[in-house]
Design a protein around this motif. Structure first.
Motif, PDB file in Angstrom:
ATOM      1  N   UNK A 166       5.490 -10.724  15.332  1.00 25.26           N
ATOM      2  CA  UNK A 166       4.710 -11.174  16.479  1.00 25.26           C
ATOM      3  C   UNK A 166       3.439 -10.345  16.570  1.00 25.26           C
ATOM      4  N   UNK A 167       2.323 -11.005  16.704  1.00 29.57           N
ATOM      5  CA  UNK A 167       1.023 -10.343  16.634  1.00 29.57           C
ATOM      6  C   UNK A 167       0.863  -9.242  17.670  1.00 29.57           C
ATOM      7  N   UNK A 168       0.580  -8.031  17.186  1.00 32.59           N
ATOM      8  CA  UNK A 168       0.267  -6.908  18.069  1.00 32.59           C
ATOM      9  C   UNK A 168       1.457  -6.257  18.727  1.00 32.59           C
ATOM     10  N   UNK A 169       2.632  -6.839  18.572  1.00 31.13           N
ATOM     11  CA  UNK A 169       3.801  -6.289  19.249  1.00 31.13           C
ATOM     12  C   UNK A 169       4.691  -5.467  18.326  1.00 31.13           C
ATOM     13  N   UNK A 170       4.794  -5.873  17.075  1.00 34.30           N
ATOM     14  CA  UNK A 170       5.581  -5.121  16.110  1.00 34.30           C
ATOM     15  C   UNK A 170       4.756  -3.979  15.529  1.00 34.30           C
ATOM     16  N   UNK A 171       5.460  -3.000  14.978  1.00 34.17           N
ATOM     17  CA  UNK A 171       4.776  -1.874  14.339  1.00 34.17           C
ATOM     18  C   UNK A 171       5.590  -1.416  13.143  1.00 34.17           C
ATOM     19  N   UNK A 172       4.891  -0.953  12.126  1.00 35.05           N
ATOM     20  CA  UNK A 172       5.553  -0.366  10.970  1.00 35.05           C
ATOM     21  C   UNK A 172       5.671   1.136  11.184  1.00 35.05           C
TER      22      UNK A 172
ATOM     23  N   UNK B  44       0.829  -1.201   0.000  1.00 38.66           N
ATOM     24  CA  UNK B  44       0.000   0.000   0.000  1.00 38.66           C
ATOM     25  C   UNK B  44       0.868   1.257   0.000  1.00 38.66           C
ATOM     26  N   UNK B  45       1.961   1.232   0.765  1.00 38.61           N
ATOM     27  CA  UNK B  45       2.872   2.380   0.811  1.00 38.61           C
ATOM     28  C   UNK B  45       3.541   2.602  -0.533  1.00 38.61           C
ATOM     29  N   UNK B  46       3.775   1.516  -1.236  1.00 36.68           N
ATOM     30  CA  UNK B  46       4.410   1.639  -2.548  1.00 36.68           C
ATOM     31  C   UNK B  46       3.439   2.264  -3.559  1.00 36.68           C
ATOM     32  N   UNK B  47       2.161   1.948  -3.394  1.00 39.55           N
ATOM     33  CA  UNK B  47       1.149   2.513  -4.289  1.00 39.55           C
ATOM     34  C   UNK B  47       0.870   3.974  -3.937  1.00 39.55           C
ATOM     35  N   UNK B  48       0.989   4.289  -2.630  1.00 43.09           N
ATOM     36  CA  UNK B  48       0.773   5.663  -2.175  1.00 43.09           C
ATOM     37  C   UNK B  48       2.082   6.431  -2.358  1.00 43.09           C
ATOM     38  N   UNK B  49       2.087   7.388  -3.254  1.00 43.62           N
ATOM     39  CA  UNK B  49       3.314   8.085  -3.635  1.00 43.62           C
ATOM     40  C   UNK B  49       3.960   8.810  -2.484  1.00 43.62           C
ATOM     41  N   UNK B  50       3.166   9.262  -1.533  1.00 44.31           N
ATOM     42  CA  UNK B  50       3.685  10.125  -0.475  1.00 44.31           C
ATOM     43  C   UNK B  50       3.762   9.422   0.884  1.00 44.31           C
ATOM     44  N   UNK B  51       3.998   8.126   0.898  1.00 42.89           N
ATOM     45  CA  UNK B  51       4.241   7.379   2.135  1.00 42.89           C
ATOM     46  C   UNK B  51       5.492   6.526   1.953  1.00 42.89           C
ATOM     47  N   UNK B  52       6.420   6.618   2.900  1.00 39.33           N
ATOM     48  CA  UNK B  52       7.699   5.907   2.801  1.00 39.33           C
ATOM     49  C   UNK B  52       7.946   5.089   4.065  1.00 39.33           C
ATOM     50  N   UNK B  53       7.991   3.756   3.983  1.00 40.16           N
ATOM     51  CA  UNK B  53       8.316   2.926   5.153  1.00 40.16           C
ATOM     52  C   UNK B  53       9.763   3.173   5.596  1.00 40.16           C
ATOM     53  N   UNK B  54       9.959   3.271   6.921  1.00 44.26           N
ATOM     54  CA  UNK B  54      11.294   3.555   7.468  1.00 44.26           C
ATOM     55  C   UNK B  54      11.848   2.401   8.302  1.00 44.26           C
ATOM     56  N   UNK B  55      11.083   1.970   9.307  1.00 45.19           N
ATOM     57  CA  UNK B  55      11.571   0.974  10.249  1.00 45.19           C
ATOM     58  C   UNK B  55      10.464  -0.020  10.600  1.00 45.19           C
ATOM     59  N   UNK B  56      10.883  -1.130  11.159  1.00 50.91           N
ATOM     60  CA  UNK B  56       9.980  -2.043  11.862  1.00 50.91           C
ATOM     61  C   UNK B  56      10.354  -1.986  13.328  1.00 50.91           C
ATOM     62  N   UNK B  57       9.381  -1.655  14.163  1.00 55.31           N
ATOM     63  CA  UNK B  57       9.630  -1.488  15.597  1.00 55.31           C
ATOM     64  C   UNK B  57       9.290  -2.780  16.319  1.00 55.31           C
ATOM     65  N   UNK B  58      10.241  -3.311  17.064  1.00 54.38           N
ATOM     66  CA  UNK B  58      10.061  -4.582  17.761  1.00 54.38           C
ATOM     67  C   UNK B  58       9.420  -4.369  19.123  1.00 54.38           C
ATOM     68  N   UNK B  59       9.005  -5.443  19.791  1.00 53.62           N
ATOM     69  CA  UNK B  59       8.340  -5.308  21.100  1.00 53.62           C
ATOM     70  C   UNK B  59       9.176  -4.584  22.153  1.00 53.62           C
ATOM     71  N   UNK B  60      10.507  -4.705  22.081  1.00 51.12           N
ATOM     72  CA  UNK B  60      11.362  -4.056  23.083  1.00 51.12           C
ATOM     73  C   UNK B  60      11.742  -2.631  22.685  1.00 51.12           C
ATOM     74  N   UNK B  61      11.115  -2.103  21.619  1.00 50.10           N
ATOM     75  CA  UNK B  61      11.369  -0.734  21.213  1.00 50.10           C
ATOM     76  C   UNK B  61      12.517  -0.568  20.242  1.00 50.10           C
ATOM     77  N   UNK B  62      13.181  -1.668  19.883  1.00 51.01           N
ATOM     78  CA  UNK B  62      14.280  -1.583  18.933  1.00 51.01           C
ATOM     79  C   UNK B  62      13.745  -1.341  17.523  1.00 51.01           C
ATOM     80  N   UNK B  63      14.531  -0.634  16.719  1.00 52.37           N
ATOM     81  CA  UNK B  63      14.134  -0.294  15.356  1.00 52.37           C
ATOM     82  C   UNK B  63      15.032  -1.017  14.351  1.00 52.37           C
ATOM     83  N   UNK B  64      14.425  -1.548  13.320  1.00 45.72           N
ATOM     84  CA  UNK B  64      15.179  -2.230  12.281  1.00 45.72           C
ATOM     85  C   UNK B  64      14.724  -1.696  10.926  1.00 45.72           C
ATOM     86  N   UNK B  65      15.700  -1.464  10.048  1.00 38.80           N
ATOM     87  CA  UNK B  65      15.321  -1.021   8.706  1.00 38.80           C
ATOM     88  C   UNK B  65      14.574  -2.151   7.990  1.00 38.80           C
ATOM     89  N   UNK B  66      13.795  -1.782   6.990  1.00 39.65           N
ATOM     90  CA  UNK B  66      13.008  -2.774   6.260  1.00 39.65           C
ATOM     91  C   UNK B  66      13.955  -3.704   5.502  1.00 39.65           C
TER      92      UNK B  66
END
Length: 630
Positions: free
Chosen positions: A601-607, A569-591
């Motif tokens: 993990x259900x409900x714990x990760x965030x885009x 969906x972000x790829x189709x939406x020209x003005x949205x850019x994915x940056x990180x995946x946020x893990x349950x412990x608050x750590x950030x990882x690039x896509x």
């Protein structure tokens, strides 16, 4: 001519050697100075030194002969130390000490007092020196010094508390130790002429504080406005500042003898805490000049010693006992008393106690005062220079060889560097940096454009003005705890170069750059896909998304399918850019490039994404539940 050229050649060689073996340069410089100076008399046919800064001093006029006849060596030493201290003052920024300012202030006040009193008593009772000479020695070894602390901080990744305390102590305590030494020196000379301590000596000390501090503050602000208003052309700026510093040093010294050291430090401190245009260029020039001056000074001062002075240290056990008392008793005592109510841990205090190398100010002023007092026939003055050089050489040798081991044993090394270095302070980089700071990361932005850095600082971020090709970021104290690097500039070449040059230094936990337009056209993985920040968005995409909506959003994930749907969906939406995946412990990882292998993990990760807010994407469990209701 050969001697002058030899000093410069040997000095730069010593600097290179120190860089190669990662030790403070003062160590090989002093050794070379001793070899071409007093030790060379043992092998030369005529018993003369290979390099003789001064052959001898004659009478009160000091009509010495040699490379620097008369008092010219001491004039050169004073001016050189002034330039070195000004360069050190330029690196002192008040924002660095918000967490450790209490410990630093107490260390340069209470700690200095403890060292002064303790070393004075020790020199008197151990070396059997007179009280005045004993306390002159004590004043000279108060200082640590930036020239010997800097290599330790650059080569050992110490935690921020320890590195900040050592750095500020080393620079601020230099002029303080010099002032105390001047007070004792004036006391010795004035009492010889029948003037009491509370008269001439105390008045001199007060004049040094008033004239040096006031002149340095006012002239620092004046220099700031000269630079800001571009009253000096760019090609003359560096040499103009050098002349300006020397001028203020001499004027202050004329108003109050030896107040020039304080004036130049205060002047540097003022500039360091103002938004000075082209400050990095100024610092770069001053650093190069300081390296040259330090190389010359240490060789000159060591070569100026005599075999008789060295024998004073080797034919008696008392100098060694004094050395042991200074480093094993006095330094720990002063540190622990100074930091008793600070926020430093016990291990941090122990390490700071162990690391207390003395530097150029101690050696320079010792030579200056020691020889003058010896020429005046003051009893015990012949011990000043060799004793101080013993402390300088001994502390540097011990700290250079053991600091890393002791730091690792005490656990004060920054093993888990979590700071983030962002190259390029453009609009979207500042927004990303602000988000990372809100997540508890220490964020630094580097850009050659000063206005970009000012905007970053206005957002509460820490910025460094520098050119990635010309600046050596590895020497920046601020970046000691950086473990991640994001190259987000608009130049593909700059981003690629930054990764190649600094990945091992700042990217130990991850180094990423923007994808290029050519790489986006290639459906396969790029050669260095591990370093790609986003595999679907380049600099233009990020800039347009930020311009459309300068916001960063977090959207919870309930399945891997939902992650894939959101990315599509972000790829189709020209003005949205994915940056990180946020893990349950608050750590950030690039896509990751292979996102299908990423376990959600259900409900714990965030885009985490930037730009226009994406529509909610229903997860597979939600869809099945709704279909069952139908």
């Amino acid at each position: 001519m050969e001697e002058l050229a030899g000093i410069i050649i040997l000095g730069i060689f010593a600097q290179w050697f120190a860089w190669r073996v990662k030790i403070p340069a003062i160590l090989p410089l002093i050794v070379i100075g001793l070899l071409v100076g007093p030790l060379s008399t043992l092998v030369t046919a005529d018993g003369e030194k290979l390099i003789s800064p001064i052959y001898h001093l004659v009478g009160d006029e000091g009509e010495g002969k040699g490379l620097f006849p008369g008092q010219s060596l001491f004039f050169f030493v004073s001016l050189a130390i002034g330039v070195i201290l000004f360069e050190g003052g330029l690196t002192l920024q008040f924002r660095e000490v918000r967490d450790t300012q209490r410990s630093i202030l107490r260390l340069i006040s209470i700690g200095s007092f403890v060292t002064f009193v303790g070393a004075g008593l020790a020199a008197h009772f151990i070396m059997d020196l007179g009280w005045s000479i004993s306390f002159l020695f004590a004043a000279l070894i108060i200082v640590t010094g930036p020239t010997v602390i800097a290599p330790i901080l650059q080569n050992i990744p110490l935690n921020r508390n320890v590195s900040t305390v050592l750095k500020w102590e080393g620079i601020l305590i230099d002029p303080l130790g010099a002032l105390v030494a001047v007070l004792v020196f004036e006391f010795i000379r004035s009492t010889d002429h029948g003037i009491g301590f509370t008269g001439e000596a105390l008045r001199t000390f007060v004049q040094i504080i008033i004239y040096g501090g006031t002149l340095g503050f006012l002239m620092g602000y004046a220099l700031f406005h000269i630079i800001k208003r571009e009253l000096v052309p760019h090609y003359l700026l560096n040499v103009f500042i050098l002349a300006y510093v020397l001028f203020i040093f001499v004027v202050s010294d004329q108003l109050a003898h030896e107040s020039g050291l304080l004036a130049v430090v205060v002047m540097g401190l003022v500039l360091a805490n103002k938004d000075v245009p082209r400050i990095k260029e100024i610092l770069s020039f001053k650093e190069s000049l300081s390296v040259l001056l330090i190389s010359i000074l240490f060789i000159l001062l060591a070569a100026n010693m005599h075999m008789d002075e060295l024998r004073l240290l080797t034919e008696d056990w008392r100098p060694l006992a004094l050395f042991g008392f200074v480093i094993l008793v006095l330094r720990p005592l002063s540190v622990f008393l100074s930091t008793a109510r600070g926020n430093l841990s016990v291990n941090e205090k122990i390490f700071i106690s162990w690391v207390g190398p003395r530097g150029i100010v101690a050696a320079g002023i010792a030579s200056l005062f020691g020889l003058n007092l010896a020429a005046d026939g003051v009893p015990g003055a012949q011990y000043i220079t060799p004793l101080v050089f013993m402390i300088v050489l001994g502390t540097v040798l011990i700290n250079a060889t053991t600091a890393r081991l002791v730091a690792r044993l005490l656990g004060v090394i920054q093993d888990t560097s979590s700071g983030v270095l962002i190259l390029g302070a453009n609009d979207f980089a500042i927004t990303i940096g602000t988000y990372l700071k809100e997540q508890g990361r220490e964020v630094f932005l580097v850009d050659s454009n000063g206005s970009n850095i000012r905007r970053a600082r206005d957002k509460g971020l820490r910025g460094i003005v520098g050119n990635i090709y010309n600046s050596d970021l590895s020497e920046e104290y601020d970046l000691l705890d950086v473990g991640y690097m994001l190259a987000l500039t608009g130049s593909n070449d700059v981003n690629a170069y930054a990764i190649r040059r600094y990945e091992d230094i700042f990217g130990e936990r991850g180094a990423y750059r923007l994808i290029t337009a050519d790489e986006m056209k290639d459906t396969g993985a790029t050669e260095d896909s591990a370093h790609i920040f986003s595999h679907t968005d380049d600099f233009i995409n990020l800039s347009e998304a930020h311009r459309e909506a300068a916001k960063i959003h977090e959207q919870k994930l309930y399945s891997q399918r939902e992650l894939l749907d959101l990315l599509l969906l972000a790829r189709e939406e020209k003005y949205s850019v994915p940056l990180f995946i946020k893990s349950p412990d608050g750590q950030l990882q690039t896509i990751p490039y292979d996102v299908e292998s990423f376990d959600v993990e259900e409900g714990d990760h965030a885009l985490v994404y930037m730009g226009v807010k994406l529509a909610e994407v229903k997860s597979r469990p939600q869809v099945q539940e709704e279909q069952g209701k139908l």
